[in-house]
Every structure is written in structure tokens, then in C-alpha cells.
Design an enzyme around this catalytic site. Structure first.
Site: not given
Length: 379
Positions: A157, A227, A323, A356-357
Site C-alpha cells: 500500500s 477509521r 482489492d 486491500h488488506d
């Protein structure tokens, strides 16, 4: 108390700190007269000093990438699945350095540090920092550690952006660059998500123009909302559907606006509340701006191939099919530019539902491909 650590763990680790007294001029035009960087190391630097690897963290990351600070720690460092004996970044071969970047909130000089000019926390007065600024500070850290060239610079990232910038700013000091789930610059949609997150923080009454520490408060609600927005973008629709679906916390609907009714609501609130208790609001603003501003090709007429022509490293790009924050197409942009620039590049696109994680997770195909490339690096 933990009786033993896993065999493939780096075990107990101790953060270290270096103080730098030479001023660092930043892209914004300001400078830091002196600053500190917190870092950790894993493995041993060989006699030739040729096996050093730099790990760059993403938005909410820090220097604690692997191992444990205490036998009581329930969780290891944020990339423990990838760093350690027998893991992709094998500490039997490599000397690994991970740091907390300038502007962070885990020990390196940042908004929560005392401003020497005022003897009060910097707060909103901390200068805006860029990926390029971070790389310059990381180069000074390398100098202090006696590392003239990295065997590899690696990041996922935002960390991948730093790895790419290293090959541009210090081409002679990087032999391999691994950019995972990254992009050559943010899309308009990504900038928009970051702006929503920033506005959540800036509009919190407890933010106090960024000087909340002097008021003895924390803009928890703003950080929580920021968040929550960010976390949605880190997960795929499939992953959220599989994990939560439309499952309710109880057997009935409450027909109001305040109750936490769906499991996904509960999860997001938990993530937001936990994050707001450990992260600095000003750091969040700085990190998102560093993401927004990263665009190395802008200095070369938006020609990414021309931008990367200076690089001497070999490259490995990895992406994940679900992602949508930094989609595989963004990694392929970099791959195409590297091919056009005549560079050696490997590319792996991993079919994974985690979004994405995924770059943080122990996905077998990912770990296998990662390790395969790292094993090719001569030390």
C-alpha cells in the site's frame, strides 16, 4: 505468560531510537531542525553489509513489524506472517529494518512530539510530510546503520509507494524493489475517501484546530468515523458479505437510529473505537495527505516509464484480485511502465477474497510467491 514463541517467530524484540541533528528540508519548504526515528531490526547484518532489507509501513503501521515486545503480548508485529525464520522475508538470510515514519505516532518525531520552538506539542503545527521526505529520512537512517545499499526495499500500500520512491530518489542504493497492493498515484476516488476521513476529524469539536493535546482531549468521534470509512475500503464486498451478510446482533429490529443492529455495524464501530484510542488524529491527516501527494511521474510530464528510467533495481509487483482500493490494474500500470523503461520486473496477481488488506494476511499463494522472489535475491 507465554512459555515459548513459535519456531518461525523472531521472538522478543526491542525498539531502538536514533536522534538526527542535521536539519531535514521537506518538500513543503519547511524543515525539521532535529528529529528522532524509532525502528526495530530482525536478523543479523552480514559482514559484507549486503543483506539489509527495509520494510516500509502503510497508513496506520509503525516500526513493530514482527515479533513480540513482551511475553504477555497477545499479538505479534503487523507483518509477522511475512518476517521471520523460514518466512518470505527470512531472517536467517536477511537483516530487516522497520521504522516508524516521521509524522507518526509510535515514537518517531510527529505531531505529538514537543516542538523545540514552543516547548509544547507540535499538534497541527507539524509540517506536512511526503513520501519523498520519508525516503530521505530513511536514507539517513541507513547511513547511521552503516547500510550503503538495501538488498530490497519492501512495502504494501503506502509502503509500496515508498519502495518505488527509493528506486527514483536513490537508485544506486536499492537492488530489489517489492511493491505490494500499491499504485503509482491515487485515483480521484481514493483522494475523495481520504478527504471524507479528514473532514470527519477536522469537524470533531474536540479537535481544537489540531491542538487537542493542550486541551487534554482526543477527537475520538472524528477518528472513529475516519477509521470506519477507511476500513470499508480495505475489505472487499465478498469478504464483508461472507463475514457479516445481513446478520443481526439480536433477533429483532429496534426501529431507531441509535441501536447497533447489524453485525457489520458492530464490527465497524469496534474497529473505529479501538483505533481512536491508539492513533493520533494529526498523524492520520498527515498520512492521508502523503498518499494524496504521491505522484512521482508528475515531474516527468506524467510519463511513468520516464520517471522509472533512472531505477537500477529489479522489481516485483504483487496485487490482489478483490482489492478495489489499489486494484490490480494500478499495479499493472507500474509493470507496463517498467517494461517500457527496460527494467526487470516480476508480477504476481493473487486470487484472494480479502480485498486491500490481503497484503497483511497469511494467504498461501501470496506467501509462496513472495518467498519465491525473496529466495532469488543474492546476499
Amino acid at each position: 505468560m507465554r512459555l515459548a514463541f513459535p519456531e518461525d517467530s523472531v521472538g522478543l524484540v526491542r525498539p531502538q531510537m536514533l536522534h538526527f541533528s542535521e536539519p531535514l528540508t521537506l518538500a513543503c519548504g519547511r524543515s525539521l531542525s532535529d528529529y528522532e526515528l524509532v525502528y526495530e531490526t530482525y536478523g543479523e547484518l552480514n559482514a559484507a553489509r549486503s543483506n539489509a532489507v527495509l520494510v516500509c509501513h502503510a497508513l496506520s503501521g509503525h516500526h513493530h513489524a514482527a515479533g513480540y515486545h513482551s511475553p504477555e503480548d497477545r499479538k505479534p508485529g503487523w507483518w509477522d506472517s511475512c518476517i521471520g525464520p523460514g518466512k518470505p522475508i527470512d531472517t536467517r538470510r536477511f537483516f530487516v529494518v522497520a521504522l516508524n515514519n516521521l509524522g507518526g505516532c509510535n515514537g518517531s518525531t510527529g505531531p505529538g512530539s514537543l516542538n523545540p520552538a514552543t516547548a509544547r506539542p507540535y499538534g497541527a503545527d507539524f509540517p506536512v510530510v511526503t513520501v519523498e521526505d520519508w525516503v530521505h529520512s530513511q536514507a539517513r537512517l541507513a547511513d547511521a546503520l552503516g547500510i550503503q545499499q538495501w538488498a530490497a526495499v519492501i512495502g504494501g500500500s503506502l509502503g509500496g509507494m515508498q519502495a518505488l520512491q527509493w528506486t527514483i530518489s536513490y537508485p544506486e542504493r536499492v537492488r530489489h524493489c517489492l511493491a505490494i497492493a500499491s499504485a503509482p498515484k491515487l485515483s480521484a476516488q481514493n483522494i475523495a475517501f481520504n478527504e471524507v476521513a479528514r473532514q470527519a476529524i477536522l469537524s470533531d469539536p474536540e479537535f481544537h484546530g489540531g491542538h487537542f493535546q493542550e486541551h487534554g482531549v482526543i477527537p475520538r468521534r472524528g477518528l472513529m468515523l475516519a477509521r470506519m470509512v477507511g476500513h470499508i475500503t480495505y475489505l472487499s464486498d465478498d469478504a464483508m458479505g461472507e463475514k457479516f451478510g445481513r446478520e443481526l446482533k439480536t433477533d429483532q429490529l429496534n426501529y431507531d437510529f441509535h441501536s447497533v443492529e447489524f453485525q457489520v455495524e458492530s464490527y465497524l464501530r469496534y474497529q473505529g473505537e479501538e483505533f481512536s484510542g491508539r492513533f493520533d488524529a494529526n498523524t492520520y491527516l498527515l498520512m492521508t495527505k502523503a498518499l494524496d501527494y504521491f505522484d512521482p511521474a508528475a515531474a516527468h510530464g506524467d510519463d511513468l516509464a520516464k520517471t522509472l528510467a533512472v531505477a537500477r533495481a529489479d522489481f516485483c509487483l504483487m496485487s490482489f484480485t478483490t482489492d478495489w482500493r489499489f486494484s490490480p490494474a494500478r499495479s499493472r500500470e507500474i509493470v507496463d511502465a517498467l517494461i517500457a523503461a527496460g527494467k526487470n520486473v516480476s508480477y504476481l496477481e493473487i486470487d484472494a477474497p480479502q480485498g486491500h488488506d490481503a497484503f497483511l494476511m497469511p494467504i498461501p499463494r501470496y506467501l509462496q510467491g513472495f518467498a519465491s522472489y525473496m529466495n532469488r535475491i543474492a546476499v
